[in-house]
Write a protein that holds these residues in place. Structure first.
Motif, short mmCIF file in Angstrom:
data_model
loop_
_atom_site.label_atom_id
_atom_site.label_comp_id
_atom_site.label_asym_id
_atom_site.label_seq_id
_atom_site.Cartn_x
_atom_site.Cartn_y
_atom_site.Cartn_z
N TRP A 135 0.94 -1.26 0.03
CA TRP A 135 0.03 0.04 0.01
C TRP A 135 0.81 1.29 0.08
O TRP A 135 1.85 1.42 0.85
CB TRP A 135 -0.92 0.04 1.34
N ILE A 136 0.54 1.99 -0.69
CA ILE A 136 1.19 3.55 -0.96
C ILE A 136 0.43 4.37 -0.05
O ILE A 136 -0.80 4.62 -0.34
CB ILE A 136 1.26 4.15 -2.17
N ASN A 138 -0.18 7.68 0.43
CA ASN A 138 -0.80 8.75 -0.15
C ASN A 138 -1.85 8.24 -1.01
O ASN A 138 -2.63 9.07 -1.56
CB ASN A 138 0.30 9.66 -0.92
N ASP A 139 -2.01 6.92 -1.34
CA ASP A 139 -2.99 6.62 -2.18
C ASP A 139 -3.82 5.44 -1.59
O ASP A 139 -4.79 4.79 -2.08
CB ASP A 139 -2.45 5.67 -3.44
N SER A 141 -6.44 3.65 1.12
CA SER A 141 -8.15 3.96 1.42
C SER A 141 -8.28 4.16 2.83
O SER A 141 -7.29 3.75 3.83
CB SER A 141 -8.96 2.83 0.95
N LYS A 173 -4.12 14.64 1.23
CA LYS A 173 -4.56 13.30 1.57
C LYS A 173 -5.07 13.17 2.93
O LYS A 173 -6.18 12.59 3.36
CB LYS A 173 -3.27 12.24 1.61
#
Length: 286
Positions: A135-136, A138-139, A141, A173
């Motif tokens: 998981w990134i 800044n992206d 959920s 974010k």
């Protein structure tokens, strides 16, 4: 890095090393506070917490309100532990975010807040938890962020703020994630908005020695796990796994189907009052 921030980080690292924990492992601050000689007690008072040094300084006390959500109590304990370690003397923390709403800078409070964040949520550990799941930040959920806060035992908003302050995620974010609340995340998982209790999400990458809950809390586990006793009851199957509800105090165990991974699950009575070391004892009425 300011001297206060450096002082807080050094102290948090020292405590982790004292208990044989690296920067990637979650820490149970209530347990280590007791091991460090503090008397930790849950009380039914509308506050955050108190650190009290009486005449006998060898036996300091930490009082934590049972009226706050479970992860907030852990953060409060870390905050009060900071007052103890930095020898600040008696401290009374009355309201959530009291200090952030004040224009006056309070060095002691800033120091122990920074210490608490570093102790509970080391940046290296948070970053590694996202990375192992591919998981990134800044992206990621809202549910993915909630999974990470479940791992480290902190609040959802607390994790977001911590990641923002430490440049793990952008301001934009953080604002986007804060549009969601734990209640909204839970309702999305259960496809129902009637249940609002605290919950934890444990996935196949979680590595914990123990999972702490209160009765009425929910626990989401991968579907290949089973519970060994009747302290939790199966509540619902979801696309993320099986949701259980804690129904009685005590200690139980969850294991996966081939027994290669297991967790001790420690459940305390809802709004428990008393010494922290006894919080998971079986209720004689159950």
């Amino acid at each position: 890095m300011t001297p206060l921030v450096r002082q807080a980080l050094v102290k948090a690292d020292k405590i982790r090393r004292k208990f044989g924990l690296n920067m990637f492992e979650p820490i149970n601050v209530i347990d280590i506070s007791i091991d460090l000689g503090l008397t930790v007690r849950f009380v039914d008072i509308n506050m955050e917490g108190m650190y009290i040094v009486q005449n006998d300084a060898a036996h300091p006390n930490v009082l934590i309100s049972n009226q706050r959500p479970l992860p907030r109590r852990f953060y409060t304990c870390a905050h009060e532990l900071g007052h103890h370690l930095f020898e600040h003397g008696n401290k009374f923390d009355a309201l959530t975010d009291q200090h952030s709403n004040s224009n006056r800078f309070e060095p002691d409070e800033f120091l122990v807040d920074t210490f608490a964040g570093a102790l509970l949520m080391p940046v290296a550990g948070i970053s590694a938890a996202f990375a192992v799941r591919n998981w990134i930040p800044n992206d990621a959920s809202a549910i993915q962020f909630y999974t990470i806060c479940s791992l480290f035992g902190t609040g959802y908003q607390t994790l977001i703020t911590h990641c923002n302050v430490n440049n793990i995620i952008s301001n934009a974010k953080a604002q986007d994630l804060l549009k969601y609340t734990p209640r909204k995340i839970l309702s999305d998982i259960l496809q129902s908005d009637k249940d609002t209790s605290y919950f934890k999400i444990i996935d196949q990458h979680s590595q914990l020695k123990a999972i702490d809950l209160e009765t009425t809390n929910f626990l989401l586990l991968p579907s290949n796990f089973t519970i060994e006793s009747n302290h939790l009851e199966k509540y619902k199957e979801t696309n993320l796994g099986t949701v259980y509800r804690a129904v009685k105090p005590g200690i139980t165990r969850a294991t996966n189907e081939n027994n290669s991974v297991g967790y001790f699950i420690r459940i305390q009575k809802l709004n428990y009052i008393g010494l922290a070391e006894y919080r998971h004892l079986e209720d004689d009425n159950n």
